[in-house]
Design an enzyme around this catalytic site. Structure first.
Site, mmCIF file in Angstrom:
data_model
loop_
_atom_site.group_PDB
_atom_site.id
_atom_site.type_symbol
_atom_site.label_atom_id
_atom_site.label_comp_id
_atom_site.label_asym_id
_atom_site.label_seq_id
_atom_site.Cartn_x
_atom_site.Cartn_y
_atom_site.Cartn_z
ATOM 1 N N ALA A 1 0.785 -1.234 0.000
ATOM 2 C CA ALA A 1 0.000 0.000 0.000
ATOM 3 C C ALA A 1 0.817 1.283 0.000
ATOM 4 O O ALA A 1 0.233 2.368 0.033
ATOM 5 C CB ALA A 1 -0.937 -0.003 1.217
ATOM 6 N N GLY B 1 -1.889 0.286 -4.661
ATOM 7 C CA GLY B 1 -2.172 0.124 -3.244
ATOM 8 C C GLY B 1 -2.308 1.445 -2.524
ATOM 9 O O GLY B 1 -3.187 1.614 -1.663
ATOM 10 N N SER C 1 -4.306 -9.807 -13.051
ATOM 11 C CA SER C 1 -3.906 -9.050 -14.245
ATOM 12 C C SER C 1 -4.583 -9.663 -15.466
ATOM 13 O O SER C 1 -4.884 -10.863 -15.483
ATOM 14 C CB SER C 1 -2.389 -9.111 -14.417
ATOM 15 N N TYR D 1 5.350 -14.860 -14.296
ATOM 16 C CA TYR D 1 4.451 -13.807 -13.818
ATOM 17 C C TYR D 1 3.019 -14.149 -14.211
ATOM 18 O O TYR D 1 2.091 -14.077 -13.384
ATOM 19 C CB TYR D 1 4.842 -12.456 -14.410
#
Length: 309
Positions: A29, A34, A153, A178
């Site tokens: 965050a 975030g 994603s 990924y």
């Protein structure tokens, strides 16, 4: 074409209802998505815990949020998602949370291992969030309109689960692993939804993705020409982090969101735009893949859910 997720395809953070009395945890965050998520939540009255690896950067993010809103109820706590011991330590200090936003991630890193010896992208993006969610599920169940928002994603659609080589020991691709970690996010989020509903647990599991959003994620992991290409792409093609945070904010706050939904941008190829209902890769719905990933994730993390399938 994407279907609008709410009354209007132009939903923004200004449409977030009052969050006074609600408690949120946002991983990763201190910057990017975030940070924008934490800022918007705090500005609408929520208590927000910024779960960050670097407490100095976390403190700076808290200061920045309070500068934007003097009434902001925010704090930073240490959480290193590359170390499952840190996940357990963080979880032990949580006695209340209504919504967990599994936002943090790493992207296209050289082959690196976590503290427990797992491939870093899988360990941080999926496994640590799987463990964190499991450790907090009972606390979440005691919350009000409790939700787990797992951020993935659109690149999950390029993913494949390398169950026989999860650590990339035999063959490793930064981009491929990924995509695998982001596919794992989707498989997990959907399976969590099924198990929560089957066991009558009052927690919703919602998926979200930010499209193509310019954050430091594209510069922290990639190297060389990949890093240069992403830098150019960020300038020419990407939307900003404030827009990119909207799908996860919608998933975390909109009163009509339902468990099992997937929220992403409503633009072309889901790369930009306002929050809309989107569809996952068909393979992400496969029950056999979900069971195998779930069982492996419990074994690897040592966190076992009381949610029979």
């Amino acid at each position: 074409m994407s279907t609008p997720a709410g009354d209007s395809p132009g939903w923004t953070a200004a449409d977030i209802p009052s969050l006074v009395g609600r408690s949120y945890i946002v991983t990763g965050a201190n910057s990017g998505l975030g940070y924008q998520t934490s800022l918007a939540l705090a500005q609408h009255g929520a208590h927000v815990v910024l779960a960050v690896r670097d407490l100095e950067k976390g403190a700076a993010a808290v200061e920045s949020i309070r500068a934007a809103d003097a009434e902001a109820n925010v704090e930073a706590r240490h959480l290193d998602l590359a170390d499952l011991d840190s996940v357990r330590e963080f979880s032990a200090g949580v006695d209340r949370v209504d919504v967990l936003i599994n936002n943090a991630g790493v992207m296209w890193t050289p082959r690196t291992l976590s503290a427990q010896g797992y491939e870093l992208q899988f360990a941080v993006n999926h496994l640590a969030h799987f463990a964190l969610t499991g450790l907090l599920i009972d606390v979440l169940a005691a919350g009000r309109d409790a939700r787990v928002v797992t951020v993935t994603s659109f690149l999950h659609k390029q993913g494949f689960m390398h169950f026989d080589d999860l650590n990339g020991e035999h063959k490793y691709s930064r981009r491929g692993f990924y995509a695998q970690s982001k596919l794992a996010n989707v498989v997990f989020g959907l399976e969590l939804h099924r198990r929560l509903r089957a066991n009558g647990v009052p927690v919703s599991s919602v998926l979200a993705h930010p499209g193509y959003s310019a954050t430091n994620l594209q510069s922290a992991g990639p190297k060389g020409m990949q890093k240069l290409g992403l830098k150019i792409g960020n300038r020419l093609l990407a939307q900003d982090a404030q827009m990119g945070a909207l799908p996860q904010l919608y998933a975390a706050t909109h009163p009509e969101v339902e468990s099992g939904q997937f929220i992403g941008p409503n633009g072309r190829r889901e790369q930009k735009g306002y929050p809309a209902l989107v569809e996952p890769l068909d393979a992400a719905r496969d029950r056999g893949t979900a069971r195998r990933l779930w069982d492996l994730s419990e074994e690897m993390s040592g966190v076992y859910y009381s949610l029979p399938r």
